[in-house]
Design a protein around this motif. Structure first.
Motif, PDB file in Angstrom:
ATOM      1  N   GLU A 267       0.842  -1.200   0.000  1.00 50.90           N
ATOM      2  CA  GLU A 267       0.000   0.000   0.000  1.00 50.90           C
ATOM      3  C   GLU A 267       0.874   1.245   0.000  1.00 50.90           C
ATOM      4  O   GLU A 267       1.958   1.259   0.557  1.00 50.90           O
TER       5      GLU A 267
ATOM      6  N   THR B  47       0.507   4.034   1.660  1.00 52.71           N
ATOM      7  CA  THR B  47       0.786   4.608   2.996  1.00 52.71           C
ATOM      8  C   THR B  47       1.918   3.844   3.678  1.00 52.71           C
ATOM      9  O   THR B  47       2.746   4.421   4.367  1.00 52.71           O
ATOM     10  N   THR B  48       1.934   2.512   3.460  1.00 51.12           N
ATOM     11  CA  THR B  48       2.995   1.699   4.060  1.00 51.12           C
ATOM     12  C   THR B  48       4.352   2.142   3.536  1.00 51.12           C
ATOM     13  O   THR B  48       5.289   2.361   4.296  1.00 51.12           O
TER      14      THR B  48
ATOM     15  N   LYS C 141       5.820   4.092  -5.813  1.00 49.77           N
ATOM     16  CA  LYS C 141       5.605   5.386  -5.157  1.00 49.77           C
ATOM     17  C   LYS C 141       6.933   6.123  -5.087  1.00 49.77           C
ATOM     18  O   LYS C 141       7.754   5.845  -4.211  1.00 49.77           O
TER      19      LYS C 141
END
Length: 842
Positions: free
Chosen positions: A608, A610-611, A670
């Protein structure tokens, strides 16, 4: 039984430090009240004092807990006991403490938030109004034996063998049940069991049908899972009684069965000449918690004492001839009975004020004793007796022969200086009222009648002068024992001289490499922490301390990041993604990061957003560290700089290489989680440049026994790095503020409770200032890699062993970060205990 008579040697013990409370004009310690102390395998010492309150005239019963490395940082808690505390006992793991008082209350203390300087009382039990005279945790069935004769063996399993020993009580599946057993003054035995759900089951039973007063008692355990209790009513004219206690759980209730064992009379009372000389038995102790067949007794009068050691033996009973004619079977096989026999006794001694027994489970076979005697290896063979004149003797646990002696402040004064003595005559002499030996028997802590704590060093050879090689072997043997058991090794460091450090670290590594792969993996972080604490002790190895701590950090990050990878299909019989990553990275030695990446299944790396973002600080550290290492390659000629040992460490460089690949893949998902570099040109791909150089360096030292020098082209490229990228400042751990490095010149250090000492005579720190932040500079959370500012507002905790600092409360709620924090919630990465820091720690 012991081959050579041992003389008491004055060189065997010396004072390392003393720590006392503030001097008050009126003494508020009660001289008549007994003190107790206990020493845990994590090198925490708990002791009691009783503070008299001037206005209310009542007593506050305090329990103090210190960590031996920072004795001034004492945690004192009002125990809430209404009567004087009679017993303190640590559990096997050194993380919980039992205290019992003269009103029958037993309390179990445990750490709040795993902090060594914050304790709370969670559970307890009570026998109302019945003072507790003996207390012990139930045995957990773990017992090792140290074989001195095998100290040269390569396998740890031979040196420290596991002895078959049953726990006092087992849960379903053979798991040992936790709990404690206590004996009270009126002859009751009480057992409390801690159920896994937090419930306490307590049962109390009379030791025998005829209850009588028990002034002294002790508890020991047998290999078969039974408990043996020894009791005495305090008079040497009465027998010392022994009882077998069996604990069981029936229908969710605790049940106790007792039976009487053979008893004994002290020999000094059966001797007509000395019959009434020693009216009182003052000390009664089993020689070890798991040796129920050997007991130490001390009888005293006002001025003198005598100590005896007894052992329980099986003996054949001679049978009358009449029976042999009736039944020939009886004649062949004598019936056996158990009988106490005296092993040894001392001559008249000065009055004994305290006894400390060894906790090192040394094997006592004849060959082991002979080898110990030949090599002068005595830890675990001596017990300590403290006397009313302030002196301490160490005597052999079997022969009671004197092995070493320490003269206290009051006992060695010359006779011709009455001026010094005059003020003393009013009060009694200062002496230890409670003493404890450390878990390797290399240190002795004593609390005296003024509430002052003294720490004594005990030489492993009891003062015999040995060649360097032998001294190293002794310390190495005990370091290995701590490595295998997980106990703290602070007391061994007391004996390490700066000149030994290099040798010890090398030999420790050699011994470690001889073990099988599984054991190596179990001990992999512990040995790094051990090397770090050794390297602190010498100014020539001080920079390697930083490397070892960085290595611990790298191992932890590597495990955490790899554990976040998930296989794409759950039922794949294949290796886990982390293992596959390791395999592919070591197989494909390409210097281009993208070519290595192609061979991996990228779907296993999807996380994810956010992780990934929450891991940025850890990822940044990896990136910064790789850059720092490569930039320091050209000046590798100076081993004084931190980071030097990584340049030859193939395994660590391989880990960095794997992590760079993982980070590169995550960067595609990301981009903001990538490490941030300050580059001179916008078009440069910093990650692939670093990966290329890292791979070349890794190829030079990937095989441990075939390390080549990096070629000039690589060094030239690394020389250019500072002109392409800004080299980051690495935040090394602060050099520790503990006491151990101040004790090396064998000068006595005087400390005060509650007052940290200045850096007096600290030779090591001057070279090290280059790597440590000065007080006004911003602080950093070493494990979360967050900047805390120059004057942190968050509460922090620091490690008692390596000084690493981190915030108490987690600022992040993401599961990946929690998974990272779980790695060091109980102990620091180096295995040290956490202690809470005052808010103004800057």
């Amino acid at each position: 039984a012991v081959p050579c008579p041992l003389r008491g040697r004055a060189g065997g013990m010396d004072l390392a430090y003393v720590c006392e409370g503030e001097k008050k004009p009126k003494s508020n310690h009660c001289p008549s009240i007994p003190l107790v102390c206990a020493w845990s395998c994590r090198n925490l010492i708990a002791f009691t004092t009783d503070l008299r309150n001037e206005e209310e005239k009542d007593l506050t019963h305090m329990v103090h807990i210190i960590d031996t490395e920072h004795p001034w940082d004492v945690y004192s808690v009002n125990s809430g006991h209404t009567e004087v505390i009679t017993c303190l006992e640590w559990d096997q793991s050194g993380s919980r403490l039992l205290s019992a008082d003269a009103d029958g209350h037993i309390k179990c203390w445990s750490m709040t938030d795993h902090l060594a300087n914050s304790w709370e009382n969670t559970v307890g039990s009570v026998v109302e109004g019945d003072p507790v005279v003996a207390l012990s945790w139930l045995h957990n069935g773990v017992k090792l034996a140290l074989h001195v004769e095998k100290s040269g063996a390569s396998n740890f399993g031979e040196k420290f063998s596991r002895v078959k020993f049953s726990p006092s009580l087992t849960l379903f599946g053979g798991k040992p049940m936790e709990g404690w057993i206590a004996v009270t003054i009126s002859g009751l035995v009480t057992v409390s069991l801690l159920k896994p759900n937090g419930q306490v089951l307590t049962a109390t039973e009379s030791l025998c049908r005829l209850r009588c007063r028990v002034a002294l008692a002790d508890v020991a355990f047998t290999g078969g899972g039974n408990i043996v209790v020894a009791t005495s009513d305090g008079s040497s004219a009465s027998p010392v009684q022994f009882y077998k206690v069996c604990v069981s759980v029936v229908n969710e209730k605790c049940k106790i069965d007792t039976e009487i064992l053979p008893s004994l009379f002290m020999r000094c009372t059966t001797d007509p000449a000395r019959k009434d000389k020693y009216p009182a038995i003052t000390h009664l102790k089993f020689l070890a918690r798991d040796m129920s067949e050997q007991v130490l007794l001390c009888a005293s009068n006002q001025n003198n004492s005598i100590v005896e050691c007894w052992s329980l033996r099986k003996e054949g009973l001679p049978v009358n001839n009449i029976f042999q004619q009736i039944s020939p079977v009886v004649g062949d096989k004598q019936p056996m009975i158990l009988k106490w026999r005296i092993l040894s006794a001392t001559n008249d001694l000065d009055r004994v004020s305290a006894v400390a027994l060894p906790k090192l489970p040394i094997s006592l076979t004849n060959t082991d004793l002979k080898v110990a005697n030949d090599t002068k290896f005595f830890p675990g063979l001596g017990l300590a007796l403290a006397f009313h004149d302030g002196s301490v003797h160490i005597v052999h646990r079997l022969s009671l022969q004197m092995m070493a002696v320490f003269y206290g402040s009051s006992s060695q004064r010359p006779v011709d200086e009455p001026a010094l003595k005059r003020p003393r005559t009013a009060g009694p002499l200062v002496h230890f009222k409670a003493m404890q030996l450390s878990w390797t028997s290399l240190a002795l802590a004593g609390v005296d009648s003024h509430g002052k704590l003294s720490m004594l060093r005990i030489s492993p050879s009891m003062g015999h002068v040995l060649d360097m090689n032998m001294s190293l072997r002794h310390l190495l043997f005990l370091l290995e024992y701590c490595m295998v058991t997980g106990y703290d090794w602070w007391d061994i460091l007391l004996h390490v001289q700066p000149s030994m450090v290099q040798n010890l670290v090398e030999k420790l590594h050699e011994e470690y490499m001889r073990q099988n792969a599984a054991l190596q993996q179990v001990l992999s972080t512990r040995i790094v922490a051990m090397k770090a604490s050794l390297c602190k002790l010498s100014s020539s190895t001080i920079a390697r301390v930083c490397d070892y701590h960085a290595k611990l950090f790298l191992i932890a990050i590597s495990c955490t990041l790899k554990s976040l990878l998930r296989p794409h299909f759950l039922n794949t019989p294949d290796k886990s993604p982390g293992d596959r990553l390791t395999e592919i990275c070591s197989k494909i030695t390409d210097v281009d990061i993208d070519k290595v990446m192609i061979n991996l299944k990228t779907e296993e790396f999807v996380l994810e957003m956010t992780t990934l973002q929450s891991l940025q600080q850890l990822i940044q550290w990896v990136g910064d560290f790789v850059l720092y290492l490569l930039a320091s390659l050209p000046n590798q000629g100076s081993p004084v700089r931190p980071g030097h040992s990584f340049l030859r460490d193939g395994a660590s460089l391989g880990m960095f290489r794997e992590l760079m690949v993982v980070i590169r893949i995550w960067g595609l998902l990301k981009p903001s989680c990538l490490p941030v570099y300050t580059a001179t040109s916008d078009t440069q791909d910093s990650m692939s440049l670093l990966f290329r150089l890292l791979t070349k360096l890794w190829l030079c030292c990937r095989e441990e026994n075939h390390i080549t020098e990096p070629d000039d082209a690589l060094i030239d490229e690394c020389c250019l790095l500072p002109s392409q990228l800004l080299i980051p400042n690495i935040d090394w751990l602060p050099i520790n503020d503990g006491i151990i490095s101040k004790l090396q010149n064998k000068q006595l250090v005087r400390l005060q409770f509650g007052k940290a000492p200045g850096l007096i005579g600290h030779t090591v720190s001057s070279q090290f200032d280059a790597f440590v932040r000065t007080p006004g500079q911003p602080k950093i959370d070493h494990l979360r890699r967050l900047h805390l500012g120059a004057y942190p507002t968050e509460e922090c905790k620091s490690c008692t062993r390596c000084g690493c600092v981190t915030m108490l409360k987690s600022p992040n709620k993401v599961t990946a970060v929690k998974q990272w924090e779980q790695r060091w919630i109980k102990n620091c990465l180096c295995g040290g205990l956490w202690r809470k820091m005052p808010l103004s720690y800057s």
